[in-house]
Design a protein around this motif. Structure first.
Motif, short mmCIF file in Angstrom:
data_model
loop_
_atom_site.label_atom_id
_atom_site.label_comp_id
_atom_site.label_asym_id
_atom_site.label_seq_id
_atom_site.Cartn_x
_atom_site.Cartn_y
_atom_site.Cartn_z
N UNK A 1 28.00 -59.32 92.92
CA UNK A 1 26.63 -59.74 92.60
C UNK A 1 26.65 -61.14 91.95
N UNK A 2 25.86 -62.08 92.45
CA UNK A 2 25.82 -63.42 91.85
C UNK A 2 25.21 -63.42 90.44
N UNK A 3 25.84 -64.16 89.56
CA UNK A 3 25.30 -64.39 88.21
C UNK A 3 25.37 -65.89 87.96
N UNK A 4 24.25 -66.53 87.68
CA UNK A 4 24.24 -67.97 87.39
C UNK A 4 24.27 -68.19 85.88
N UNK B 1 25.16 -61.33 100.77
CA UNK B 1 24.30 -61.45 99.60
C UNK B 1 24.38 -62.87 99.04
N UNK B 2 25.59 -63.34 98.85
CA UNK B 2 25.80 -64.67 98.25
C UNK B 2 25.21 -65.75 99.15
N UNK B 3 25.44 -65.64 100.47
CA UNK B 3 24.85 -66.61 101.41
C UNK B 3 23.33 -66.63 101.31
N UNK B 4 22.75 -65.45 101.14
CA UNK B 4 21.30 -65.36 101.04
C UNK B 4 20.78 -66.14 99.83
N UNK B 5 21.48 -66.01 98.69
CA UNK B 5 21.05 -66.75 97.50
C UNK B 5 21.32 -68.25 97.64
N UNK C 1 17.85 -61.95 99.08
CA UNK C 1 17.60 -62.65 97.80
C UNK C 1 16.43 -62.08 97.02
N UNK C 2 15.55 -61.31 97.72
CA UNK C 2 14.38 -60.80 97.01
C UNK C 2 14.67 -59.48 96.28
N UNK C 3 15.89 -58.97 96.44
CA UNK C 3 16.21 -57.67 95.82
C UNK C 3 16.79 -57.83 94.42
N UNK C 4 16.65 -56.77 93.63
CA UNK C 4 17.26 -56.78 92.30
C UNK C 4 18.76 -56.54 92.43
N UNK C 5 19.48 -56.80 91.36
CA UNK C 5 20.92 -56.58 91.37
C UNK C 5 21.24 -55.10 91.63
N UNK D 1 33.85 -58.40 88.36
CA UNK D 1 33.76 -58.75 89.78
C UNK D 1 32.56 -59.60 90.16
N UNK D 2 31.79 -60.06 89.16
CA UNK D 2 30.58 -60.85 89.47
C UNK D 2 30.95 -62.15 90.17
N UNK D 3 30.04 -62.63 91.01
CA UNK D 3 30.20 -63.93 91.67
C UNK D 3 29.55 -64.98 90.78
N UNK D 4 30.36 -65.84 90.17
CA UNK D 4 29.80 -66.85 89.26
C UNK D 4 29.13 -67.93 90.11
N UNK D 5 27.84 -68.06 89.94
CA UNK D 5 27.03 -68.82 90.87
C UNK D 5 26.25 -69.92 90.16
#
Lengths: 96, 489
Positions: B76-79, B27-31, B6-10, B117-121
């Motif tokens: 990659x998660x995007x909120x 990645x998603x679990x980490x966020x 979670x501390x990394x950039x996209x 392909x983004x993960x809508x978060x």
């Protein structure tokens, strides 16, 4: 100091179709008077001959082809309606 | 290492995914874990659906395994700010009015993110209907500034800025009508960009002020900002104000060095009311650009003092018209009280809208009402022309403008809520870009002694997002402000 302009709050609330409480009317009148006071600054500017800007990048006559496209089904379109009956929206009686 | 994803950039996450060193699921679990850990303090999220996010992540991992990755955002998660429509998800604009609303369709940017392909978060807190500068106008919760939870995160996209700052998501989207992306980005120490009006489709963004609204990205690096911007831009037939223009490769453009540039310093922006530490940060940035070989010249934007007034006429006028649709009939809150149809409007709107929204609808209705239209609305549109001309004239001499984003760093919760005019004036440096339609980006520019972030704003020529991002990247490369993270969790 000049007095801030005042808003006829009952008249405007009626146009906006919002039932305001007495307290809201009092608060808003004062606060919006202050905001209008700030806006009045604009009056010292001479804008004669200046064209108004409605959009930053003027676009004119944006047409689309007149072609049928799929839209929502009646059920989809009514999914968020507060009250429905037989695929219609129910509202309080309009005509006595 | 999965605990630190979670501390990394996209961009860093995309590299790991590309090399097969992690999966989108990890990645998603980490966020998700990070969000559960810190959001009880930050309160950036209004809603998230863990299983739905993980399902999107797994689908991304499968694509990648089959060699069908969709590019740098895949997995990659995007909120998202809670005013962007995602089919089947709640959309409340942090308003009671839309408390039970579920979007029936995807907005254009959402379709584009899915395509990438983004993960809508998750859905992020905001000022109700995007009206505010502190996210305190949310009907749901008050978001904290991750750098000091007693302070506000800025607004209206406060959740979008706070979630990226608190490492709950690497990327988010917000909307900017008078600074609602750039100001919270500045106050939370992240990057936030408002693109040129018309570059990003507004279809599926709940309308506030249609001639000013733009959707834009939040990120913790300029590269990430370019990647998310790239994914959402482009002409859209579903938005008649969307502009047909050639789209550069922003991701490649930002890698190019900043050529010898001319930086403009608007003299009206460093006047009364600016916090001395903010002013100091701007001066340090000026010196830095000079040291790098850029020429810095003072420019004048003489109509700046009218911008806040013009904005609060045009934005409220457009809002009063746009928000007329919330009448308790077809969707949104319906009052139980009324006995007749007209009363239904009055009470549904009285119960559904919060105080600031009502205040702005009243002001907007007033400036459009018979007898006042010429004095206020038409006059404001004319002054808008002058404000726009100020910028175009300045850009004949300079490549971009350097300004503070906000006159002050994050202020305390509750400090300005009683005085709307003081709150409105906190947008003084951001508002003009919306009136002129030009792009702007806020980048981390330092910290106050008390440890609050300071934002620098770069304003660019229409559709020169690439040049703006290059200037931002140059500054980023010479500083480490963007690498600092708030002391949370």
């Amino acid at each position: 100091m000049e007095k801030n302009p005042s808003i006829d709050i009952d008249y405007v609330a009626n146009l906006a179709r919002i039932a305001l409480t007495e307290e809201e009317k009092k608060t808003f009148s004062g606060q919006l008077g202050d905001v209008l006071g700030h806006i009045e600054k604009m009056n010292k500017l001479d804008v004669s001959g200046v064209e108004p800007t409605a959009h930053a990048f003027p676009l004119e006559n944006v047409w689309q082809e007149d072609k049928a496209k799929n839209g929502f089904s009646a059920d989809e379109a009514l999914a968020n309606a507060p009250a429905t009956r037989e695929q219609m929206i129910v509202v309080p009686k309009v005509v006595e | 290492m999965s605990t630190q994803l979670f501390s990394l950039t996209a961009s860093a996450l995309a590299d790991l995914l590309e090399k097969g060193e992690t999966t989108s699921e990890e990645v998603t679990r980490s966020f998700i874990t990070r969000t559960k850990e810190v959001d009880s303090t930050v309160k950036a999220f209004l809603h998230f659906d863990e299983e739905d996010a993980l399902a999107q992540a797994k689908a991304s991992d499968e694509r990648r395994q089959q060699g069908q990755s969709k590019g740098p955002l895949d997995g990659i998660p995007v909120a998202l700010k809670d005013n962007l429509a995602v089919k089947g998800q709640p959309l409340t604009c942090a308003s009671k009015m839309l408390g039970n609303f579920t979007s029936p369709y995807d907005g254009t940017v959402i379709g584009k993110l899915k395509e990438a392909g983004a993960v809508l978060w998750g859905r992020l807190n905001m000022d109700e209907f995007a009206m505010g500068s502190s996210t305190e106008n949310s009907s749901r919760q008050t978001t904290a500034n991750p750098w000091n939870p007693e302070c506000i995160p800025g607004g209206s996209s406060g959740g979008s800025a706070a979630s990226v700052s608190a490492l709950e998501t690497p990327l988010s989207l917000g909307s900017d009508t008078g600074g609602s992306i750039r100001q919270p980005a500045a106050l939370c120490g992240v990057i936030g960009m408002k693109p040129t009006y018309g570059l990003v489709s507004r279809y599926g963004l709940v309308a506030f002020a249609s001639s000013l609204d733009q959707i834009g990205p939040f990120a913790r690096s300029v590269d990430d900002t370019a990647t998310l911007l790239q994914a959402i831009v482009g002409h859209d037939p579903l938005d008649s104000t969307s502009y047909k223009t050639e789209i550069p490769d922003y991701r490649a453009e930002v890698q190019k060095p900043l050529e010898k540039s001319v930086v403009g310093l608007p003299k009206e922006y460093l006047s009364e009311g600016i916090d001395p530490e903010v002013e100091q940060a701007v001066k340090a940035a000026v010196k830095w650009y000079e040291d790098q070989g850029s020429e810095v010249v003072e420019v004048s934007l003489p109509h700046t003092e009218y911008a806040v007034g013009v904005y609060y006429i045009i934005a409220t006028a457009e809002a009063s018209s746009n928000l007329a649709r919330y009448d308790g009939v077809r969707y949104g809150h319906r009052s139980e009280k009324p006995s007749n149809a007209v009363d239904l409007y009055f009470h549904s709107r009285a119960e559904g809208f919060g105080e600031e929204v009502k205040r702005r609808i009243i002001l907007g209705t007033y400036v459009l009402s018979s007898g006042y239209y010429d004095a206020y609305y038409l006059k404001a549109q004319k002054v808008r022309t002058l404000i726009r001309q100020d910028f175009l004239k300045a850009f004949e001499k300079v490549d971009f403008l350097l300004t503070p984003t906000s006159p002050v760093p994050a202020f305390g919760k509750g400090e300005r809520t009683a005085n709307p005019l003081a709150m409105y004036l906190s947008d003084i440096y951001t508002i003009s870009a919306n009136l002129a339609g030009i792009p702007g980006v806020s980048i981390p520019g330092g910290f106050t002694q008390s440890g609050l972030p300071i934002g620098l704003q770069l304003l660019g020529k229409p559709f020169d997002e690439a040049g703006l991002l290059r200037a931002a990247k140059a500054f980023e490369s010479g500083h480490d402000y963007h690498l600092k993270t708030p002391p949370l969790g």
